[in-house]
Design a protein around this motif. Sequence first.
Motif, short mmCIF file in Angstrom:
data_model
loop_
_atom_site.label_atom_id
_atom_site.label_comp_id
_atom_site.label_asym_id
_atom_site.label_seq_id
_atom_site.Cartn_x
_atom_site.Cartn_y
_atom_site.Cartn_z
N PHE A 1 0.75 -1.20 -0.06
CA PHE A 1 0.06 -0.03 0.14
C PHE A 1 1.07 1.24 0.04
O PHE A 1 0.72 2.28 -0.75
N GLY A 2 1.91 1.29 1.05
CA GLY A 2 2.96 2.41 0.81
C GLY A 2 3.38 2.80 -0.55
O GLY A 2 3.61 3.84 -1.15
N ILE A 3 4.00 1.50 -1.29
CA ILE A 3 4.66 1.93 -2.52
C ILE A 3 3.76 2.22 -3.48
O ILE A 3 4.01 3.16 -4.22
N GLY A 4 2.62 1.71 -3.34
CA GLY A 4 1.29 2.01 -4.57
C GLY A 4 0.98 3.30 -4.32
O GLY A 4 0.59 4.00 -5.25
N ALA A 5 0.75 3.89 -3.15
CA ALA A 5 0.11 5.14 -2.63
C ALA A 5 0.91 6.35 -3.24
O ALA A 5 0.47 7.29 -3.96
N VAL A 6 2.41 6.13 -2.75
CA VAL A 6 3.24 7.26 -2.94
C VAL A 6 3.44 7.23 -4.72
O VAL A 6 3.51 8.57 -5.17
N SER A 7 3.74 6.15 -5.31
CA SER A 7 4.00 6.23 -6.82
C SER A 7 2.88 6.70 -7.52
O SER A 7 2.76 7.33 -8.65
N GLY A 8 1.51 6.19 -6.94
CA GLY A 8 0.31 6.67 -7.63
C GLY A 8 -0.04 7.86 -7.53
O GLY A 8 -0.43 8.59 -8.52
N LEU A 9 0.47 8.69 -6.16
CA LEU A 9 -0.02 9.89 -6.23
C LEU A 9 0.82 10.88 -7.03
O LEU A 9 0.39 11.98 -7.77
N LEU A 10 2.17 10.58 -7.17
CA LEU A 10 3.08 11.33 -7.86
C LEU A 10 2.82 11.19 -9.46
O LEU A 10 2.63 12.06 -10.23
N PHE A 11 2.39 9.98 -9.87
CA PHE A 11 2.11 9.44 -11.23
C PHE A 11 0.90 10.57 -11.67
O PHE A 11 0.92 11.12 -12.84
N GLY A 12 -0.01 10.42 -10.90
CA GLY A 12 -1.37 11.06 -11.09
C GLY A 12 -1.26 12.69 -11.37
O GLY A 12 -1.77 13.12 -12.19
N ILE A 13 -0.29 13.28 -10.51
CA ILE A 13 -0.04 14.49 -10.47
C ILE A 13 0.63 14.98 -11.80
O ILE A 13 0.27 15.96 -12.29
N VAL A 14 1.61 14.07 -12.22
CA VAL A 14 2.74 14.15 -13.13
C VAL A 14 1.65 14.26 -14.69
O VAL A 14 1.88 15.11 -15.52
N MET A 15 0.86 13.11 -14.46
CA MET A 15 0.18 13.14 -15.65
C MET A 15 -0.89 14.17 -15.86
O MET A 15 -1.21 14.37 -17.11
N ALA A 16 -1.50 14.72 -14.86
CA ALA A 16 -2.37 15.88 -14.91
C ALA A 16 -1.67 17.14 -15.41
O ALA A 16 -2.25 18.08 -16.21
N VAL A 17 -0.56 17.43 -14.88
CA VAL A 17 0.13 18.67 -14.97
C VAL A 17 0.94 18.91 -16.37
O VAL A 17 0.81 19.73 -17.11
N SER A 18 1.37 17.80 -16.88
CA SER A 18 2.16 17.44 -18.09
C SER A 18 1.10 17.11 -19.35
O SER A 18 0.85 16.04 -19.28
N ARG A 19 1.07 17.64 -20.36
CA ARG A 19 0.32 17.46 -21.37
C ARG A 19 0.98 16.35 -22.18
O ARG A 19 0.21 15.45 -22.67
N ASN A 20 2.33 16.37 -22.20
CA ASN A 20 3.16 15.37 -22.86
C ASN A 20 3.12 14.05 -22.23
O ASN A 20 2.63 12.77 -22.77
N ALA A 21 2.93 13.90 -20.94
CA ALA A 21 2.94 12.75 -20.00
C ALA A 21 1.60 12.24 -20.18
O ALA A 21 1.56 11.07 -20.21
N GLU A 22 0.63 13.11 -20.17
CA GLU A 22 -0.98 12.52 -20.31
C GLU A 22 -1.18 11.95 -21.66
O GLU A 22 -1.71 10.86 -21.82
N ASP A 23 -0.52 12.68 -22.90
CA ASP A 23 -0.86 11.95 -24.13
C ASP A 23 -0.08 10.64 -24.14
O ASP A 23 -0.63 9.73 -24.94
N PHE A 24 1.01 10.57 -23.23
CA PHE A 24 1.82 9.41 -23.67
C PHE A 24 1.14 7.97 -22.93
O PHE A 24 1.02 7.08 -23.09
N PHE A 25 1.00 8.51 -21.54
CA PHE A 25 0.75 7.26 -20.63
C PHE A 25 -1.01 7.13 -20.59
O PHE A 25 -1.49 6.04 -20.20
N ALA A 26 -1.72 8.27 -20.57
CA ALA A 26 -3.17 8.13 -20.35
C ALA A 26 -3.88 6.74 -21.04
O ALA A 26 -4.65 6.20 -20.32
N PRO A 27 -3.55 6.65 -22.47
CA PRO A 27 -4.55 5.53 -23.28
C PRO A 27 -4.08 4.27 -22.41
O PRO A 27 -5.13 3.69 -22.00
N VAL A 28 -2.89 3.78 -22.04
CA VAL A 28 -2.43 2.60 -21.53
C VAL A 28 -2.90 2.61 -20.21
O VAL A 28 -3.54 1.47 -19.70
N PHE A 29 -2.92 3.69 -19.28
CA PHE A 29 -3.19 3.77 -18.10
C PHE A 29 -4.70 3.54 -17.66
O PHE A 29 -5.38 2.77 -16.90
N HIS A 30 -5.54 4.27 -18.69
CA HIS A 30 -7.10 3.87 -18.49
C HIS A 30 -7.76 2.72 -18.85
O HIS A 30 -8.51 2.20 -18.61
#
Length: 254
Positions: free
Chosen positions: A70-99
């Motif tokens: 839970f600790g590993i998943g929560a920290v990495s998930g929090l950071l990943f979600g923020i980065v994907m929302a803030v960076s348009r490039n990160a969202e375009d690259f990761f969002a299709p596979v993530f969803h």
Amino acid sequence: MQHHKRHPWLARLSPIVLLLVWAWVAHIELISPRLLSSPLRVYQTFLELLSSGELQDNLLKTMYRLTLGFGIGAVSGLLFGIVMAVSRNAEDFFAPVFHAIRQIPTIALLPIFILIFGIDESFKIAIVVMLTFFSVALASYEATKGVSQNYFEVAQIYRLPTVTVYRKLILPAILLPTFTGLRIAFTRSWTILIASELLVADSGIGQMMQAGRDMFRLDIVLVGVVVTGLIGFAIDRIFKLGEKYLIPWRVAHN
């Protein structure tokens, strides 16, 4: 809107009613004693497992897997979600596979995880990491997307450092929905961990329940069921208290 008077004693009454119905059904043997042990028998078995140390050993193993995953998943998930929302490039690259991946039921991935990680500790921890990661990442992603663009424009005008923007702007704004995501992630992680221990494990609460089933000791299985439910309920209450004290304005609006 009309507010109805709440009766706190109702929350304490329902477990008592459930216990009485369970005792009555067991007493009249509506269900075979081999399938349903009485509350008294389950309590006696609980004390036996406690005195032998078996319950504590299995519980510690399960909690270790849950806490680490839970600790590993929560920290990495929090950071990943923020980065994907803030960076348009990160969202375009990761969002299709993530969803796409997050739509797959975790239980359906258990065979694949067993093939990849085997049946040792890494399998149980990895399944918790994955489930927690996707739940928390989605919550932080959607929460960050909901932050008004005006805040970022003001931060740019004052040329605030990136660290300050994240610490003073983004994190406070996404605290509540992310906390809710953490609660949901914990509940799902706890459930999937017990399920994975029931399938393949040499220790843990799930394994104890599976061993009890194999020995036709349904009293041991029911001890596991009760302990699992109580722990899940207790930690959910802890999350609720955390929400109350860390996010006081949440309570004020309820």
